[in-house]
Design an enzyme around this catalytic site. Sequence first.
Site, short mmCIF file in Angstrom:
data_model
loop_
_atom_site.label_atom_id
_atom_site.label_comp_id
_atom_site.label_asym_id
_atom_site.label_seq_id
_atom_site.Cartn_x
_atom_site.Cartn_y
_atom_site.Cartn_z
N SER A 19 6.07 1.40 -34.59
CA SER A 19 7.20 0.57 -35.00
C SER A 19 6.86 -0.52 -36.00
O SER A 19 7.76 -1.15 -36.55
CB SER A 19 7.88 -0.05 -33.77
OG SER A 19 7.00 -0.92 -33.10
N LYS A 55 12.70 -7.61 -29.74
CA LYS A 55 11.96 -8.01 -30.94
C LYS A 55 12.71 -9.08 -31.73
O LYS A 55 12.09 -9.95 -32.35
CB LYS A 55 11.68 -6.79 -31.81
CG LYS A 55 10.70 -5.83 -31.14
CD LYS A 55 10.39 -4.61 -31.99
CE LYS A 55 9.38 -3.73 -31.25
NZ LYS A 55 8.98 -2.54 -32.02
#
Length: 344
Positions: free
Chosen positions: A233, A278
């Site tokens: 990611s 996040k």
Amino acid sequence: MRRRWLPFAYLFLLLLVGAAFIDLPYYVMKPGDAHPLKPMIEVEGGDKDDGTLMMTTIRMGEANYISYLIASIRDEEEIRPVEEVRSPHESNEEYNVRQEYLMDNSQQDAITVAFDAADKPYTFHYQGIYVLNVFPNMPADGKLVAGDRITAIDGKRFESSKQFIDYVQSRKAGEKITVSFVREGKEREKAIQLKSFANNAGKPGLGISLADHKELVSRPEVKLKADAIGGPSAGLMFSLEIYNQLVEEDIAKGRKVAGTGTIDAEGNVGRIGGIAQKVVAAHKAGAEVFLAPADEISPEMRKKLPGIQSNYEEAVEAAKALRTEMKVVPVHTFKEALDYLLSE
């Protein structure tokens, strides 16, 4: 009176301790951190600008009764069934190996994209077949493990996983082949008897899932220090930081820019998990901009998962809940992210 309740107190304490060690078929995702990439990435002779590009992480682990209960009442935490995280028959160790491979592959794709954009040279050296999973009760079970790197079969070396598969399938079920591989830096050999698989048109195989293992060599050299972080990611942010060190301008323009998203060799940005967590990590780190994948949800995905959101939609929702001034920016490609940063 106190002594009468003492056994119950001990029993409660024993149950509480036991609950912390009993794993449930779920994972808990929590916000991680936003890590500045300059200390992690070193491009030989590269520029280190005033702006800060940051990768964002999540903390994820198997749920027990206590962590499950806590996560169920905390808005910042998320509970995911184990089948949404690990593949069928995949052990924890194999999951970790797969995450390491995906991170390594993501780094190579990030270098490829950044070097292509900066018009810098690089080459690939084929290293063999990387074993991602070994299926239970299959020929390779007990002989190969996830993380092994197969270098040859019957002394023959290959230049791709396709050549490897073609050779194995040219043999007959019941025949033995000699597998040469590297484990923990040591070269080894094992004789493995092939078996035919009904779900593969009866063709013989070892019972492993695999991927090509290539080493990228670039000029200038790029060193990445992200060993403690797994998964793909961070690909987008890796590519932006590498490019930023290859060129003279500061693409962040003095800002704190966080983000997430996979990257492929063509520069396409892909969907990731845990984006809400996040966003929290980026907000806490004081990021001014958050780059989020603008992935498209297919009709098949919407049918299978009603209510599913794109990463960008989920990130916007998380940012609103935080009442943050951080701007969430949707990106489809590396070029789109770069163009945004240079134009704002």
